[in-house]
Design a protein around this motif. Sequence first.
Motif, PDB file in Angstrom:
ATOM      1  N   UNK A 303       0.839  -1.186   0.000  1.00  0.00           N
ATOM      2  CA  UNK A 303       0.000   0.000   0.000  1.00  0.00           C
ATOM      3  C   UNK A 303       0.883   1.248   0.000  1.00  0.00           C
ATOM      4  N   UNK A 304       0.296   2.365  -0.348  1.00  0.00           N
ATOM      5  CA  UNK A 304       0.995   3.647  -0.377  1.00  0.00           C
ATOM      6  C   UNK A 304       0.209   4.672   0.427  1.00  0.00           C
ATOM      7  N   UNK A 390     -15.813  -0.013  -1.681  1.00  0.00           N
ATOM      8  CA  UNK A 390     -16.013   1.315  -2.254  1.00  0.00           C
ATOM      9  C   UNK A 390     -14.738   1.934  -2.789  1.00  0.00           C
ATOM     10  N   UNK A 391     -13.768   1.111  -3.162  1.00  0.00           N
ATOM     11  CA  UNK A 391     -12.490   1.631  -3.646  1.00  0.00           C
ATOM     12  C   UNK A 391     -12.603   2.210  -5.052  1.00  0.00           C
ATOM     13  N   UNK A 402      -0.462   0.107 -10.367  1.00  0.00           N
ATOM     14  CA  UNK A 402      -1.866   0.527 -10.270  1.00  0.00           C
ATOM     15  C   UNK A 402      -2.374   0.304  -8.863  1.00  0.00           C
ATOM     16  N   UNK A 403      -3.185   1.253  -8.400  1.00  0.00           N
ATOM     17  CA  UNK A 403      -3.622   1.272  -7.008  1.00  0.00           C
ATOM     18  C   UNK A 403      -5.144   1.296  -6.924  1.00  0.00           C
ATOM     19  N   UNK A 404      -5.639   0.877  -5.776  1.00  0.00           N
ATOM     20  CA  UNK A 404      -7.059   1.033  -5.456  1.00  0.00           C
ATOM     21  C   UNK A 404      -7.137   1.829  -4.164  1.00  0.00           C
ATOM     22  N   UNK A 411      -3.980   0.834  -2.183  1.00  0.00           N
ATOM     23  CA  UNK A 411      -3.580  -0.565  -2.136  1.00  0.00           C
ATOM     24  C   UNK A 411      -3.097  -1.031  -3.498  1.00  0.00           C
ATOM     25  N   UNK A 412      -2.121  -1.942  -3.466  1.00  0.00           N
ATOM     26  CA  UNK A 412      -1.456  -2.406  -4.684  1.00  0.00           C
ATOM     27  C   UNK A 412      -1.795  -3.882  -4.931  1.00  0.00           C
ATOM     28  N   UNK A 413      -2.931  -4.181  -5.534  1.00  0.00           N
ATOM     29  CA  UNK A 413      -3.368  -5.579  -5.674  1.00  0.00           C
ATOM     30  C   UNK A 413      -2.483  -6.420  -6.582  1.00  0.00           C
TER      31      UNK A 413
END
Length: 444
Positions: A303-304, A390-391, A402-404, A411-413
């Motif tokens: 995550x960031x 709800x991301x 790519x992040x959510x 978050x980095x799935x």
Amino acid sequence: MTTLTLHDLNKVDCLRFLFDGAFNSGNGVESELAPFFDALEKHAGGWMPTFVKTSRRRKYSRDAVWRAIEERRDDHGSSIGLFRSENPGVSLALTLGLTQEEPDLRVRLSVQPLSFFSEEKACLGIVEIARAWASRYPAHHASAHSSADRQLTDSPAFGRDDETWKREGFDKIYELYWLNIFGPKLVESVGRERMLATPAHLVEELPNGSVLLVLRPTAADFDSEDARVAQARAHVHLRPDLDFDTVLSTLRERSATLAPVEPRFHPDVAPFLSRLPDEFAISERQRKIAELNAFRPPVPEEWLPVAHPPDVANPERVLESYGDLSEGLVAALHTKVPSIMGETAESLTDLDFYFWRENFPERYTRELIDSHTTPALGAYLGEVLVRRLGGTWVLRAKMEESQVRVGKRLWLPFLRARRYMQSRESLLEYSLTQFFKEAERYRP
């Protein structure tokens, strides 16, 4: 009517009766088998099989048995299954070897749960059946005992290499079980007088020279201290070369190995870990539960705190490609993991279990995993965060970046999916279940 499978038999301990006896088919199979089923029908009581299975199922009857034997008969003999789907569950595999120089009858009987044999009355039925079978179909050695404890004895090898045990068989009393049948050869190797003097609940000489030996009145309490002392005392009596304290210590260790361990799994991975113990042999299960209780997965780092800004020219096309990846995973696995269609937290746990059970990271090629499975899984994981928490996607040209966004974290799935798919151990350390649980904490 459901068939008791090997997987079912591994869920709860059962009484396992292994019997191999001589079979004289000269008078006809039905005539020779009649005493076998006479004993079963008379003494099985509450665990009598209710149906017969070959390519089809039939309600139990003698006629159904004869038909099944004929249906399965080939150049070597015949093999049928008798089952009981009600509690207690029963699986009885009957194999007739009819073409050997010495025709034989082989029985593999399992009655589950073992606790059904906590009372002496239930155990008497097994003893009567063993007596009848051993008297009619002479056996070199047969036994009934806890399936879990039997697994810990390393039967039938008992520490010998494959070539040795297959050549020598049960040539001396390597182990003593709750119920034992010793053929004349084994009896004479010990000494008939010595064997008949064995300290046990029942020691009975059969008409054909075999000996039926039952250690205690009940089978279910095999792991109690009294039962272990009795087992060690009888074993050492039959094998004076063994040391009582050493034998008893080994038996106590087996009891400790089988002692119930209460599951106390890390809450973030408990939904996943709770499904693993049943996948291990019942004799290993409690040790595995203890290991899983001690397992602490690393805190997710995928995550960031601050977003890498989007850098794709056509976000719609990228999202469409992610959708295609996710749908491809669903299409590939929906029959094996039906819940995957729902894109829920539960579907992530189901995927964790599926990938672990299949040993997916080590079973399939790295090229397939890296180029197909991992991207598809990352896209699916991201979609679950979007749909259930709800991301929102923050898209990057490099897929792994790519992040959510969920709350204040990004978050980095795809990164999580890559780490997850490295090995079977990494499926535990980087589970999808835990990743979702951690992200859920930051849902606004």
